[in-house]
Scaffold this motif. Structure first.
Motif, mmCIF file in Angstrom:
data_model
loop_
_atom_site.group_PDB
_atom_site.id
_atom_site.type_symbol
_atom_site.label_atom_id
_atom_site.label_comp_id
_atom_site.label_asym_id
_atom_site.label_seq_id
_atom_site.Cartn_x
_atom_site.Cartn_y
_atom_site.Cartn_z
ATOM 1 N N PHE A 75 0.832 -1.196 0.000
ATOM 2 C CA PHE A 75 0.000 0.000 0.000
ATOM 3 C C PHE A 75 0.869 1.249 0.000
ATOM 4 N N ASP A 76 0.613 2.136 -0.955
ATOM 5 C CA ASP A 76 1.275 3.436 -1.040
ATOM 6 C C ASP A 76 0.193 4.478 -0.822
ATOM 7 N N MET A 77 0.223 5.137 0.326
ATOM 8 C CA MET A 77 -0.840 6.080 0.671
ATOM 9 C C MET A 77 -0.901 7.268 -0.272
ATOM 10 N N SER A 123 -7.183 5.990 -0.860
ATOM 11 C CA SER A 123 -5.834 6.284 -0.396
ATOM 12 C C SER A 123 -5.762 7.791 -0.138
ATOM 13 N N ARG A 124 -4.785 8.215 0.618
ATOM 14 C CA ARG A 124 -4.636 9.650 0.871
ATOM 15 C C ARG A 124 -4.418 10.400 -0.440
ATOM 16 N N GLY A 125 -3.666 9.796 -1.355
ATOM 17 C CA GLY A 125 -3.444 10.425 -2.659
ATOM 18 C C GLY A 125 -4.741 10.627 -3.420
ATOM 19 N N ALA A 126 -5.646 9.657 -3.353
ATOM 20 C CA ALA A 126 -6.937 9.793 -4.026
ATOM 21 C C ALA A 126 -7.776 10.882 -3.358
ATOM 22 N N ALA A 127 -7.745 10.931 -2.034
ATOM 23 C CA ALA A 127 -8.497 11.971 -1.317
ATOM 24 C C ALA A 127 -7.967 13.358 -1.685
ATOM 25 N N GLY A 131 -9.758 16.571 -3.665
ATOM 26 C CA GLY A 131 -9.883 17.806 -2.895
ATOM 27 C C GLY A 131 -10.611 17.627 -1.586
ATOM 28 N N VAL A 132 -10.552 16.409 -1.014
ATOM 29 C CA VAL A 132 -11.303 16.133 0.210
ATOM 30 C C VAL A 132 -10.433 15.600 1.349
ATOM 31 N N GLU A 133 -9.125 15.691 1.219
ATOM 32 C CA GLU A 133 -8.233 15.129 2.239
ATOM 33 C C GLU A 133 -8.520 15.701 3.629
ATOM 34 N N LYS A 134 -8.784 16.966 3.716
ATOM 35 C CA LYS A 134 -9.006 17.595 5.032
ATOM 36 C C LYS A 134 -10.370 17.242 5.626
ATOM 37 N N ASP A 135 -11.283 16.775 4.809
ATOM 38 C CA ASP A 135 -12.633 16.480 5.279
ATOM 39 C C ASP A 135 -12.748 15.171 6.058
#
Length: 162
Positions: A75-77, A123-127, A131-135
């Motif tokens: 897994f690569d975040m 994954s964090r990269g997809a988030a 544009g939703v990583e902070k959500d």
């Protein structure tokens, strides 16, 4: 007598292949997998070629980075990937964040999420790309798709540019 032995081998081969959890589809071989239980809930993987759902997505990253995914990959975040409880692995989905309107292609390579009410873990990269990583948790539309070989190849090397 020899034909009976050959028949027995053919029958055994047929039974074993019927039990296999991998089968070819137009976009390559996918692993369907056997039903499994997490947190008292049973999940039944299936090849739902028309999957199209709206619901909640979350993302996962640091705690899982470098670990082995359900289909054996590392897994690569920061890569563009996702976990789904029942879709085959690997398979592909378009994920649209309803709040931002952004849509990305993700490769399903893991199982999850197992939190109630969630339909996909990004994954964090997809988030980031959505544009939703902070959500943390967001409403999304997830639609199974069948990208071309070229598009799948470009996704393999893609990491979030956001």
């Amino acid at each position: 007598m020899k034909w009976r032995a050959e028949l027995a081998v053919l029958a055994a081969t047929g039974l074993l292949s019927a039990c296999a959890s991998t089968r070819p589809v137009s976009d390559g071989a996918v692993k369907i997998g056997k039903p499994y239980v997490v947190g008292g809930r049973t999940y039944v993987p299936r090849d739902d070629r028309n999957y199209d759902q709206t619901g909640l997505a979350s993302w996962y990253g640091p705690g899982h980075h470098g670990r082995t995914t359900a289909n054996g990959e590392r897994f690569d975040m920061n890569a563009i990937s996702a976990a789904h409880p029942t879709l085959p692995m690997p398979s592909y989905a378009e994920v649209t964040a309803l709040a931002t309107g952004r849509t990305i292609l993700v490769r399903i390579n893991d199982r999850g999420p197992f939190a109630p009410g969630r339909i996909i873990d990004l994954s964090r990269g997809a988030a980031r790309a959505l544009g939703v990583e902070k959500d943390g948790v967001v409403r999304v539309r997830v639609r199974r798709v069948y990208p071309s070989d070229k598009r799948r190849a470009s996704l393999g090397a893609q990491r979030s540019a956001y």
